[in-house]
Design an enzyme around this catalytic site. Structure first.
Site, PDB file in Angstrom:
ATOM      1  N   VAL A 228       0.834  -1.208   0.000  1.00 26.49           N
ATOM      2  CA  VAL A 228       0.000   0.000   0.000  1.00 26.49           C
ATOM      3  C   VAL A 228       0.866   1.254   0.000  1.00 26.49           C
ATOM      4  O   VAL A 228       0.574   2.234  -0.713  1.00 26.49           O
ATOM      5  CB  VAL A 228      -0.955  -0.012   1.216  1.00 26.49           C
ATOM      6  CG1 VAL A 228      -1.594   1.361   1.422  1.00 26.49           C
ATOM      7  CG2 VAL A 228      -2.037  -1.076   1.033  1.00 26.49           C
ATOM      8  N   GLU A 229       1.928   1.245   0.768  1.00 24.86           N
ATOM      9  CA  GLU A 229       2.753   2.443   0.913  1.00 24.86           C
ATOM     10  C   GLU A 229       3.529   2.780  -0.365  1.00 24.86           C
ATOM     11  O   GLU A 229       3.549   3.946  -0.784  1.00 24.86           O
ATOM     12  CB  GLU A 229       3.729   2.279   2.081  1.00 24.86           C
ATOM     13  CG  GLU A 229       3.078   2.302   3.453  1.00 24.86           C
ATOM     14  CD  GLU A 229       2.521   3.670   3.822  1.00 24.86           C
ATOM     15  OE1 GLU A 229       2.938   4.674   3.217  1.00 24.86           O
ATOM     16  OE2 GLU A 229       1.656   3.723   4.713  1.00 24.86           O
TER      17      GLU A 229
END
Length: 326
Positions: free
Chosen positions: A116-117
Site C-alpha cells: 500500500v505504501e
C-alpha cells in the site's frame, strides 16, 4: 546501499535555510551541536536545503472529498498489487518467516503495508527529504513544530548512520523508504534485519520487512488474533447514536451494539470491545464489520479506518493467493 560517509557537494545551492542567515536554522544547529552532532556538517547540509513551494501547496490544499470504501478499495486492491505481494513474499521468504517468528506479525500484513505504501518499493517518493522537511519545518507554520522535530530526527539519523542527507529521497512530507517511515519512526522502529550494520529502508527490503514487523510489535500486535469480524444490521436503519469508523482503541461493547441492532455474524462475547465499521458503497449500502485490537494497531501506521481496511483486504487476498499456490 545508500551509505555515504561524507556530505556530497551540491551546486546551485539556494541557501534559504543557511544557518548563517536563518535564525531558525541556526537555533536548530545549536541544539543538535549541543547534542553532539558536527556543527560544520550541519551548517553545510542546511545551507544546501532548498525551499519547495510545491510541497507547501500540496500540504495546504483543502482535504479531498470523502472517499467511499469502494473508491478507496479500488485504488489499492488490484490484481497486480496482490500478485506483487505474492512475489515480494516469495523473494524474501526467509526474512518473512524470521519476522513472523521474532515479532509475531504475519507475512501478508508486512507485505500489504509495503504494498500500500510504495507498491513494494516501486514508488517510494522523489522529493529530497532534506528539502521537504526544511520547507515544512521553517515555512509551514501550522505544523512547524512537528516537522521541526522530524527534521532534527532526520539530521541525527543521517549523522549516526553515515547517510548522505543531501541524497535521500522520500514523500513530500518526508516519509522514507519502502515502508515510508517518518524520521522519528525510523529512529524508533527501524531495525538492521539483515545484520549488515546499517538500518537501510531504501534499498534493503529485508530491513524494511523487519522494521514493519517491529513497528507493529511495539504498538501491541497480538499474534494469531484476527483483525475483523463480519457483522450485519438487524435494525431498520443504521443507528444514529453509534460512532462508526473511529481510528481509536476499540470503544464499544458488542452487547451494546447488538442492542442497537448491529450484530456480529459469529458468536462473540458481549463484553468485548470493538470498533464498529460501516463501509459505504456507490449504491448506498454499507458493509458492517467489527474491528478488533489488531485492526486498531494498523491504524497506528495511518490514522484512517479506510487505510486499515485496505491493508486488511490486501493482506487477505495475498494470503489466499499464496495458499492457492503452495
Amino acid at each position: 546501499m545508500v551509505m555515504l560517509l561524507a556530505v556530497s557537494p551540491l551546486t546551485n545551492a539556494t541557501g534559504e535555510y543557511d544557518p548563517a542567515t536563518s535564525d531558525q536554522a541556526r537555533a536548530m544547529v545549536d541544539r543538535l551541536a549541543e547534542a553532539g552532532l558536527d556543527r560544520q556538517e550541519l551548517d553545510e547540509t542546511l545551507a544546501h536545503a532548498s525551499r519547495q513551494q510545491g510541497i507547501i501547496d500540496a500540504i495546504s490544499k483543502p482535504a479531498e472529498r470523502h472517499l467511499r470504501w469502494d473508491e478507496y478499495r479500488n485504488i489499492f486492491i488490484k490484481p497486480e498489487r496482490v500478485a506483487g505481494g505474492v512475489d515480494f513474499i516469495r523473494a524474501h521468504r526467509d526474512a518473512m518467516a524470521r519476522a513472523e517468528q521474532e515479532y509475531g506479525v504475519p507475512r501478508e500484513i508486512i507485505a500489504a503495508i509495503i504494498g500500500v505504501e510504495t507498491w513494494y518499493g516501486r514508488h517510494a517518493g522523489n522529493h529530497r527529504v532534506l528539502d521537504a522537511l526544511t520547507t515544512l519545518a521553517f515555512d509551514y507554520p501550522p505544523r512547524s513544530d512537528f516537522f521541526g522535530r522530524e527534521l532534527e530526527a532526520f539530521l541525527t539519523l543521517t549523522s549516526e548512520q553515515g547517510l548522505d542527507p543531501l541524497e535521500l529521497k522520500g514523500s513530500y512530507a518526508g516519509a522514507m523508504g519502502l515502508p515510508q517511515f517518518m524520521p522519528s519512526s525510523y529512529q524508533a522502529y527501524a531495525v538492521d534485519f539483515n545484520h549488515d550494520g546499517i538500518r537501510d529502508l531504501w534499498e534493503e527490503p529485508v530491513d524494511a520487512i523487519g522494521s514493519v514487523a517491529n513497528y507493529f510489535a511495539e504498538h501491541g500486535w497480538r499474534p494469531g488474533r484476527p483483525l475483523t469480524v463480519a457483522a450485519h444490521l438487524e435494525a431498520s436503519e443504521k443507528p444514529g447514536d453509534v460512532e462508526f469508523n473511529q481510528a481509536r482503541p476499540p470503544y464499544m461493547r458488542v452487547g451494546d451494539l447488538k442492542a442497537k441492532g448491529v450484530v456480529a455474524d459469529i458468536d462473540i462475547g458481549g463484553d468485548e470491545e470493538v470498533i464498529p465499521l460501516a463501509l459505504d458503497y456507490a449504491d448506498g449500502h454499507d458493509d458492517y464489520l467489527f474491528g478488533l485490537h489488531n485492526f486498531y494497531v494498523i491504524t497506528r501506521y495511518n490514522h484512517s479506518h479506510l487505510y486499515a481496511m485496505a491493508v486488511t483486504t490486501l493482506a487477505e487476498q495475498i494470503q489466499a493467493a499464496l495458499q492457492r499456490d503452495e
